[in-house]
Design a protein around this motif. Structure first.
Motif, short mmCIF file in Angstrom:
data_model
loop_
_atom_site.label_atom_id
_atom_site.label_comp_id
_atom_site.label_asym_id
_atom_site.label_seq_id
_atom_site.Cartn_x
_atom_site.Cartn_y
_atom_site.Cartn_z
N ARG A 311 30.65 87.09 45.83
CA ARG A 311 30.12 85.97 45.05
C ARG A 311 28.60 86.03 45.03
O ARG A 311 27.96 86.42 46.00
N GLN A 314 23.52 81.96 46.38
CA GLN A 314 23.02 80.73 45.78
C GLN A 314 21.59 80.87 45.29
O GLN A 314 21.18 80.21 44.32
N TYR A 316 20.33 82.90 43.49
CA TYR A 316 20.23 83.47 42.14
C TYR A 316 20.97 82.66 41.09
O TYR A 316 21.02 83.06 39.93
N TYR A 317 21.54 81.52 41.46
CA TYR A 317 22.33 80.75 40.52
C TYR A 317 21.56 80.41 39.25
O TYR A 317 22.11 80.43 38.14
N GLN A 318 20.31 80.04 39.38
CA GLN A 318 19.54 79.57 38.24
C GLN A 318 19.15 80.71 37.30
O GLN A 318 19.02 80.51 36.09
N SER A 321 23.75 85.51 36.15
CA SER A 321 25.19 85.28 36.13
C SER A 321 25.87 86.56 36.58
O SER A 321 25.52 87.65 36.11
#
Length: 476
Positions: A311, A314, A316-318, A321
């Motif tokens: 997964r 976090q 790199y979430y912004q 994808s």
């Protein structure tokens, strides 16, 4: 220590020793793969026009766009965009019309009659009169299979179609009878172009899987005009697919949308496929917004941006994808039975730690099998294991870890300067004659994109790249 700042791939250091194989050593140092997201260059182009230019990066080098010379997933995906095959796959992965608009199969699946779409044309190319693409005809289908069975192209594709009547005889004669005047067969008997729009395949035995085999890009259809050399790969790719090849510039293959394509087209104008860079450089280009997406994310990149389950971290979430496609890429290693090292290898295999070879669950699993023991005399206990040359990042990663473990058994591990096999070669990344699969690394196929990119899909097979819904939420 935060792993997002680490470049975890040990460097493959190679030194030459006379004319012998080059020695692989493991460098345990780590370094930054790229800087943190908040310090990445994120400047976008300011042009307000409607021209949409997409750039995607591939981890393995695209050395050839010739369907008979392709060796990596990167090459297969590019080929799939440029060419078409007789049979496509539908949304369920079942055979669907491609260049053949329909087909008929007899009761025991030994005869297949394909009826071609008569309005399909090859891309415009200087190979054709007036630079205008000509119509695809049945003799084009026959030509690509005849070429597939000749002695001046790799055998890898031919091995999939030896159940066609006359294929093995033609292929064997081409391989072993070097003098053309002494050859009996001029073509493959079981492939017949009855007219411009009808081609027939006759099989030695029931072949219920033939339609699926014909959907693979190794059977991509190209005009004989594009084959400029009998011994070298096609350099100027000409197909009928969704994208038309323009040219190659250093590390980039430049493509444009084929306006005459009958299928779904993406809403973009130009596509650049970047390959041949080191994994580090490719990732840094992506982080600096020079690339919109990375396909088949490399092993060190996976370790940098994902947790152990695969997964996205976090952090790199912004910005990014991550798509874990659900498909596995295989990285097999083959043992050369002519090397005379089967006994030595079987002694080493129980000492190899499979989990340590792939390092992290996010990178998949490695399986190892013993090899068939030969009656030949093995080299001494201190002998070298030699692998053919490779620059593929997954193989480099795997071989670094393998070299480290083998060195602990008192044996050395070397990489040849050559991509070709010899009796002194122990391992190959390709299934040459007289090789036997002994190790296979199955790794998940990840796609990493910037947050403004959507619609990149891989369906049913690792090579089946679908860009028909590719969108960019801003103008680049």
């Amino acid at each position: 220590m935060k792993k997002l700042f680490l470049f975890l791939l040990p460097l493959l250091m190679i030194t030459s020793c006379g004319k012998g194989p080059e020695t692989v050593t493991v460098n345990p140092e780590t370094s930054e793969l790229f800087t943190a997201p908040d310090s990445v260059i994120t400047e976008a182009d300011s042009d307000d026009d409607e021209f949409i230019h997409i750039k995607i990066g591939e981890s393995a080098s695209i050395n050839s766009l010739d369907p008979l010379f392709a060796e990596s997933g990167s090459e297969w995906r590019a080929i799939h965009l440029i060419y078409e095959t007789l049979v496509n796959l539908d949304e369920n992965g079942d055979p669907a019309p491609g260049l053949a608009k329909r087909w008929a199969v007899n009761d025991d699946s030994t005869q297949f009659v394909f009826y071609l779409n008569t309005i399909t044309y090859f891309h415009d190319s200087p190979f054709f009169e007036s630079n205008t693409g000509r119509r695809v005809v049945a003799s084009d289908i026959k030509y690509i299979f005849d070429r597939m069975a000749r002695n001046n192209v790799p055998d890898f594709t031919a091995n999939h179609f030896k159940d066609i009547v006359g294929f093995s005889a033609y292929h064997t004669e081409q391989t072993f009878i070097k003098d053309p005047d002494r050859r009996v067969y001029s073509t493959i008997e079981g492939i017949r172009d009855q007219n411009d729009s009808t081609v027939v395949f006759i099989m030695n035995s029931p072949a219920g899987d033939l339609l699926n085999r014909l959907a693979h890009p190794m059977t991509s259809v190209y005009p004989k005009e594009s084959v400029r050399s009998q011994t070298k790969p096609i350099q100027q790719a000409v197909g009928t697919g969704a994208f038309r090849f323009i040219q190659k510039e250093e590390h980039a293959h430049l493509l444009t949308v084929n306006e005459n394509y009958s299928g779904d087209q993406p809403d973009i104008d130009r596509l650049d496929i970047i390959s041949g860079l080191t994994e580090r450089d490719l990732f840094q280009d992506f982080a600096r917004m020079n690339l919109n997406a990375l396909l088949e994310l490399g092993p060190s990149s996976i370790l940098t941006v994902t947790d152990s389950t695969g997964r996205l971290l976090q952090n790199y979430y912004q910005d990014y994808s991550l798509s874990k496609t659900g498909f596995m890429s295989d990285y097999p290693l083959y043992f050369n039975q002519n090397s005379g090292q089967s006994n030595q290898l079987n002694k080493v295999i129980p000492l190899l730690d499979r989990r340590a070879l792939s390092v992290n669950p996010a990178l998949g699993t490695v399986s190892i099998d013993s090899v068939e023991t030969s009656g030949s005399t093995d080299p001494s206990e201190g002998s070298q294991f030699i692998v053919t040359q490779t620059k593929h990042p997954f193989y480099v990663f795997l071989l670094n870890n393998t070299a480290s473990q083998i060195s602990q058994t008192g044996r050395s591990f070397s990489m040849s300067a050559s991509y070709a096999m010899s009796d002194k070669t122990t391992f190959s990344t390709l299934p040459y004659p007289d090789t036997e699969l002994f190790l296979n690394w199955e790794s998940p196929l990840y796609i990493l994109t910037h947050a403004d990119v959507s619609g990149i899909r891989i369906n049913h097979h690792f090579w089946n790249l679908d860009l028909s819904e590719l969108k960019l939420s801003r103008s680049n």
